[in-house]
Each structure stands twice: as structure tokens, then as C-alpha cells.
Write a protein that holds these residues in place. Structure first.
Motif, PDB file in Angstrom:
ATOM      1  N   LEU A  18       0.824  -1.214   0.000  1.00 36.17           N
ATOM      2  CA  LEU A  18       0.000   0.000   0.000  1.00 36.17           C
ATOM      3  C   LEU A  18       0.860   1.268   0.000  1.00 36.17           C
ATOM      4  O   LEU A  18       0.454   2.294  -0.537  1.00 36.17           O
ATOM      5  N   THR A  19       2.051   1.182   0.552  1.00 36.00           N
ATOM      6  CA  THR A  19       2.966   2.327   0.462  1.00 36.00           C
ATOM      7  C   THR A  19       3.361   2.551  -0.993  1.00 36.00           C
ATOM      8  O   THR A  19       3.363   3.680  -1.496  1.00 36.00           O
ATOM      9  N   LEU A  20       3.667   1.448  -1.684  1.00 39.17           N
ATOM     10  CA  LEU A  20       4.076   1.564  -3.091  1.00 39.17           C
ATOM     11  C   LEU A  20       2.919   1.992  -3.993  1.00 39.17           C
ATOM     12  O   LEU A  20       3.135   2.494  -5.087  1.00 39.17           O
ATOM     13  N   GLN A  21       1.690   1.821  -3.524  1.00 38.03           N
ATOM     14  CA  GLN A  21       0.527   2.255  -4.326  1.00 38.03           C
ATOM     15  C   GLN A  21       0.175   3.721  -4.093  1.00 38.03           C
ATOM     16  O   GLN A  21      -0.653   4.274  -4.799  1.00 38.03           O
ATOM     17  N   ASP A  22       0.771   4.324  -3.071  1.00 40.63           N
ATOM     18  CA  ASP A  22       0.377   5.682  -2.701  1.00 40.63           C
ATOM     19  C   ASP A  22       1.225   6.690  -3.478  1.00 40.63           C
ATOM     20  O   ASP A  22       2.453   6.671  -3.395  1.00 40.63           O
ATOM     21  N   GLN A  23       0.540   7.553  -4.212  1.00 38.67           N
ATOM     22  CA  GLN A  23       1.253   8.546  -5.049  1.00 38.67           C
ATOM     23  C   GLN A  23       2.289   9.345  -4.280  1.00 38.67           C
ATOM     24  O   GLN A  23       3.364   9.626  -4.779  1.00 38.67           O
ATOM     25  N   GLU A  24       1.932   9.690  -3.032  1.00 37.68           N
ATOM     26  CA  GLU A  24       2.827  10.549  -2.258  1.00 37.68           C
ATOM     27  C   GLU A  24       4.116   9.824  -1.863  1.00 37.68           C
ATOM     28  O   GLU A  24       5.179  10.417  -1.766  1.00 37.68           O
ATOM     29  N   TYR A  25       4.016   8.520  -1.613  1.00 35.16           N
ATOM     30  CA  TYR A  25       5.175   7.797  -1.072  1.00 35.16           C
ATOM     31  C   TYR A  25       5.870   6.897  -2.086  1.00 35.16           C
ATOM     32  O   TYR A  25       6.962   6.401  -1.822  1.00 35.16           O
ATOM     33  N   ARG A  26       5.205   6.636  -3.231  1.00 32.54           N
ATOM     34  CA  ARG A  26       5.695   5.595  -4.140  1.00 32.54           C
ATOM     35  C   ARG A  26       7.153   5.805  -4.552  1.00 32.54           C
ATOM     36  O   ARG A  26       7.991   4.921  -4.414  1.00 32.54           O
ATOM     37  N   GLU A  27       7.442   7.015  -5.008  1.00 30.68           N
ATOM     38  CA  GLU A  27       8.769   7.267  -5.560  1.00 30.68           C
ATOM     39  C   GLU A  27       9.865   7.104  -4.502  1.00 30.68           C
ATOM     40  O   GLU A  27      10.840   6.375  -4.696  1.00 30.68           O
ATOM     41  N   GLY A  28       9.649   7.736  -3.371  1.00 28.39           N
ATOM     42  CA  GLY A  28      10.647   7.666  -2.295  1.00 28.39           C
ATOM     43  C   GLY A  28      10.803   6.249  -1.779  1.00 28.39           C
ATOM     44  O   GLY A  28      11.928   5.783  -1.542  1.00 28.39           O
ATOM     45  N   ALA A  29       9.695   5.548  -1.627  1.00 29.38           N
ATOM     46  CA  ALA A  29       9.754   4.180  -1.092  1.00 29.38           C
ATOM     47  C   ALA A  29      10.461   3.246  -2.071  1.00 29.38           C
ATOM     48  O   ALA A  29      11.269   2.403  -1.672  1.00 29.38           O
ATOM     49  N   THR A  30      10.177   3.421  -3.376  1.00 26.42           N
ATOM     50  CA  THR A  30      10.811   2.554  -4.383  1.00 26.42           C
ATOM     51  C   THR A  30      12.321   2.778  -4.380  1.00 26.42           C
ATOM     52  O   THR A  30      13.104   1.816  -4.373  1.00 26.42           O
ATOM     53  N   ALA A  31      12.733   4.050  -4.361  1.00 29.66           N
ATOM     54  CA  ALA A  31      14.165   4.362  -4.370  1.00 29.66           C
ATOM     55  C   ALA A  31      14.830   3.765  -3.134  1.00 29.66           C
ATOM     56  O   ALA A  31      15.913   3.171  -3.212  1.00 29.66           O
ATOM     57  N   PHE A  32      14.176   3.888  -2.000  1.00 28.82           N
ATOM     58  CA  PHE A  32      14.760   3.376  -0.758  1.00 28.82           C
ATOM     59  C   PHE A  32      14.905   1.861  -0.800  1.00 28.82           C
ATOM     60  O   PHE A  32      15.936   1.302  -0.438  1.00 28.82           O
ATOM     61  N   LEU A  33      13.853   1.174  -1.287  1.00 24.51           N
ATOM     62  CA  LEU A  33      13.908  -0.295  -1.341  1.00 24.51           C
ATOM     63  C   LEU A  33      15.019  -0.751  -2.283  1.00 24.51           C
ATOM     64  O   LEU A  33      15.763  -1.685  -1.980  1.00 24.51           O
ATOM     65  N   LYS A  34      15.133  -0.061  -3.427  1.00 22.44           N
ATOM     66  CA  LYS A  34      16.196  -0.430  -4.382  1.00 22.44           C
ATOM     67  C   LYS A  34      17.563  -0.255  -3.741  1.00 22.44           C
ATOM     68  O   LYS A  34      18.444  -1.108  -3.849  1.00 22.44           O
ATOM     69  N   GLU A  35      17.728   0.866  -3.048  1.00 25.83           N
ATOM     70  CA  GLU A  35      19.022   1.155  -2.402  1.00 25.83           C
ATOM     71  C   GLU A  35      19.334   0.074  -1.361  1.00 25.83           C
ATOM     72  O   GLU A  35      20.427  -0.485  -1.319  1.00 25.83           O
ATOM     73  N   LEU A  36      18.320  -0.250  -0.575  1.00 22.88           N
ATOM     74  CA  LEU A  36      18.493  -1.229   0.493  1.00 22.88           C
ATOM     75  C   LEU A  36      18.864  -2.599  -0.063  1.00 22.88           C
ATOM     76  O   LEU A  36      19.677  -3.325   0.494  1.00 22.88           O
ATOM     77  N   LEU A  37      18.255  -2.942  -1.207  1.00 20.72           N
ATOM     78  CA  LEU A  37      18.491  -4.266  -1.781  1.00 20.72           C
ATOM     79  C   LEU A  37      19.666  -4.273  -2.756  1.00 20.72           C
ATOM     80  O   LEU A  37      19.929  -5.276  -3.408  1.00 20.72           O
ATOM     81  N   GLY A  38      20.313  -3.131  -2.892  1.00 20.77           N
ATOM     82  CA  GLY A  38      21.493  -3.044  -3.734  1.00 20.77           C
ATOM     83  C   GLY A  38      21.227  -2.988  -5.205  1.00 20.77           C
ATOM     84  O   GLY A  38      22.055  -3.374  -6.020  1.00 20.77           O
ATOM     85  N   HIS A  39      20.010  -2.498  -5.610  1.00 19.59           N
ATOM     86  CA  HIS A  39      19.699  -2.418  -7.044  1.00 19.59           C
ATOM     87  C   HIS A  39      19.671  -0.991  -7.547  1.00 19.59           C
ATOM     88  O   HIS A  39      19.078  -0.707  -8.572  1.00 19.59           O
ATOM     89  N   ALA A  40      20.241  -0.076  -6.794  1.00 15.88           N
ATOM     90  CA  ALA A  40      20.103   1.342  -7.184  1.00 15.88           C
ATOM     91  C   ALA A  40      20.820   1.612  -8.489  1.00 15.88           C
ATOM     92  O   ALA A  40      21.776   0.928  -8.829  1.00 15.88           O
TER      93      ALA A  40
END
Ligand code: UTP
Length: 287
Positions: free
Chosen positions: A265-287
Motif C-alpha cells: 500500500l505504500t508503493l501504491q500511494d502517489q505521495e510515497y511511491r517514488e521515495g519508497a521505491t528508491a529506498f527499497l532499491k538502495e536497500l536491496l542493492g539495485h540502485a
């Protein structure tokens, strides 16, 4: 449409977080879990909601009540989106409460709705179950009820390891590719005894005949009156259907599903999607 939302369970599986607060008030993105549940019921067309609460669940009642304090604070130019959305939600439906004196099981919780429901069919959606679906699962079920005119339970395929956590249906004849007759039901069977892998997933459209069936149902596991057992009693006298809903369902009374719901639901939310996606990628080493 009337909806009944049982939310009086203990929340043992979410201790210690549930020691001092109801599990239905745990945050999912930026609002409590029960907000999502109410939102789904309202999106499905419910205009009258009955939440079944119990001792130590006052926070749920207060959440849907008016708040002069916060109204005054927010009048001074603050705009908090989620708060505004809560006000909009509360204006679309009448929210009522009834208390279950003791957590004697989901069947007993539904029985508390008898006076309120009267003679109409009604939606039941669990206070700790979040569905992510379009159209809402509650709407899919209601539409199925309108075609079938008998109780309908939402089901989903569950993994072998999870079968004994669910009420499982024994399917009868298929009505269409999503709808099946229910031949029988069994609460939390051992894998070897399970009549299928189709688990009851927490959304139902029931008719008032369920109340007599609940009264006729002896307590089962843990001394609780199970809704699945009452449905089994009802099935003896009335046709019943299972509907394989489309969408994803999260039981936020379990820690892993709560986490999954929060991420999706965080990834579905317009306000949080971009920041959350970038953070998850960074955390998982896919940035
Ligand atoms: P659960 O099966 O998740 O049980 O209830 P629980 O007791 O809440 O959770 P644990 O096992 O202690 O961790 C499914 C739904 O039925 C409600 C719960 O609030 C939840 O929304 N419920 C359950 C009641 O309203 N009353 C009950 O006596 C039991």
C-alpha cells in the motif's frame, strides 16, 4: 448496504504490540488498519457499518468519532491529507458500535450484530483483513450475492503449510469460473483431512438465517464459537456459495502479512511511491 466488522479479537499473534492497543489500530502506511477495512466496505456500497468491539478497543470507537480538539488545531491552516480522508470517509457512512462481552470467537462476534442487522442480507469483513483489489473484494462478493441470493464466502487458494490455519470449503458444482457451490466446510483441518485448498478469507455476505445457525453451534476450538462451524450448520438447510475473488488479501493479525500490506500500500500511494521505491532499491542493492 449494512456491513458488520468484527474487531473484538485478542491479537495474541501480534504481541507485544497488541498488549496496550487493538491490532486493528496498527498503522498501515499512514492510517490504522481498520481505516482500510472501513474504506473497502464503503467503496463496496455500505452506508451503515457496525463495528464489533470489546474491552480495550476504545481506541477504535474514538478513531471514528468527531474530535473537537483536532478540528480546532486543523482549522489553523494545517492540512493533513489522511485526516481529511478520514473525515470524508466518516461522512459517507454511519458507524455504529456494539461490544462483544468476551472474545468468544468470530461466530459469537457476528451474533452481536443480530439486532442491528434486522432482516437484510449483510456484508461481513474482518477488522484485521485488508484486501487490495479493484473492484474491492467486498463489492465482488456483494455482486455475487445479488446474482445468487444465498450466503457467499470469499475464498482463495492457500499453500499446504497454511491449510490448518483456515476454514476450508469442500467445493460442490461450479457455477462459473469464480463461483462454486459449497458442499461442506471445515474449520482449520489437518492437511490430510482438508477437502480442498480453498480457504475462507475473511469477507462474507450473509443472511439473517446465520444467527440461528450460530446459536445452534457449540463452541469448537479453544472454546470459541467459530463462524465456519455456524456456516456448516446453515449449509445443511440452505445453499451456499464460495467466490474466488480477484485481488490480494492480507491478514494483518500476523506480522508478515501486516508487513506485506504496509509495503504494497505504500508503493501504491502517489505521495510515497517514488521515495519508497528508491529506498527499497538502495536497500536491496539495485540502485
Ligand atoms: P482472528 O482469527 O484473527 O483471532 O480473528 P484473534 O483472536 O483476533 O487473533 P489472535 O488469534 O488472538 O492473534 C479474526 C477476526 O475476528 C475478530 C477479530 O477481531 C478479527 O477481526 N474476532 C475474533 C472477534 O471480533 N471476536 C472474537 O471473539 C474473535
Amino acid at each position: 448496504m449494512k456491513a458488520v466488522i468484527p474487531a473484538a479479537g485478542l491479537g495474541v499473534r501480534f504481541l507485544p504490540l497488541t498488549k496496550e492497543q487493538p491490532k486493528e489500530m496498527l498503522p498501515v502506511v499512514d492510517r490504522p488498519a481498520i481505516h482500510w477495512v472501513v474504506e473497502e466496505a464503503v467503496a463496496a456500497g455500505a452506508t451503515d457499518l457496525l463495528i464489533v468491539t470489546g474491552r480495550e478497543k476504545r481506541a477504535i470507537e474514538d478513531y471514528f468519532d468527531a474530535s473537537p480538539k483536532w478540528d480546532a488545531v486543523l482549522r489553523n491552516n494545517h492540512d493533513v491529507r489522511a485526516y481529511r480522508e478520514l473525515e470524508e470517509l466518516s461522512s459517507k457512512a454511519h458507524v455504529h458500535f456494539v461490544r462483544q462481552k468476551e472474545p468468544r470467537g468470530l461466530g459469537d462476534a457476528v451474533l452481536q450484530a443480530e439486532m442491528h442487522v434486522g432482516r437484510e442480507p449483510f456484508l461481513v469483513t474482518l477488522g484485521d483483513t485488508i484486501n487490495v483489489a479493484n473492484p474491492p473484494v467486498a463489492k465482488q462478493l456483494w455482486d455475487a450475492y445479488e446474482r445468487l441470493h444465498h450466503p457467499v464466502v470469499a475464498v482463495e487458494e492457500v499453500r499446504d503449510a497454511k491449510v490448518s490455519d483456515y476454514g476450508i470449503i469442500k467445493p460442490g458444482k461450479a457455477v462459473d469460473d469464480r463461483t462454486l457451490e459449497v458442499a461442506d466446510l471445515v474449520e482449520k483441518p489437518a492437511l490430510a483431512d482438508a477437502p480442498s485448498r480453498l480457504g475462507i478469507s475473511g469477507t462474507y455476505v450473509l443472511t439473517p438465517s446465520i444467527f440461528d445457525a450460530i446459536r445452534a453451534t457449540p463452541p469448537g476450538r479453544n472454546g470459541e464459537v467459530q463462524l465456519t462451524d455456524a456456516l456448516r450448520v446453515l449449509r445443511r438447510t440452505e445453499p451456499m456459495y464460495a467466490y474466488r475473488f480477484s485481488g490480494r488479501r492480507y491478514d494483518i493479525g500476523t506480522k508478515m502479512d501486516w508487513f506485506r500490506a504496509h509495503v504494497e500500500l505504500t508503493l501504491q500511494d502517489q505521495e510515497y511511491r517514488e521515495g519508497a521505491t528508491a529506498f527499497l532499491k538502495e536497500l536491496l542493492g539495485h540502485a
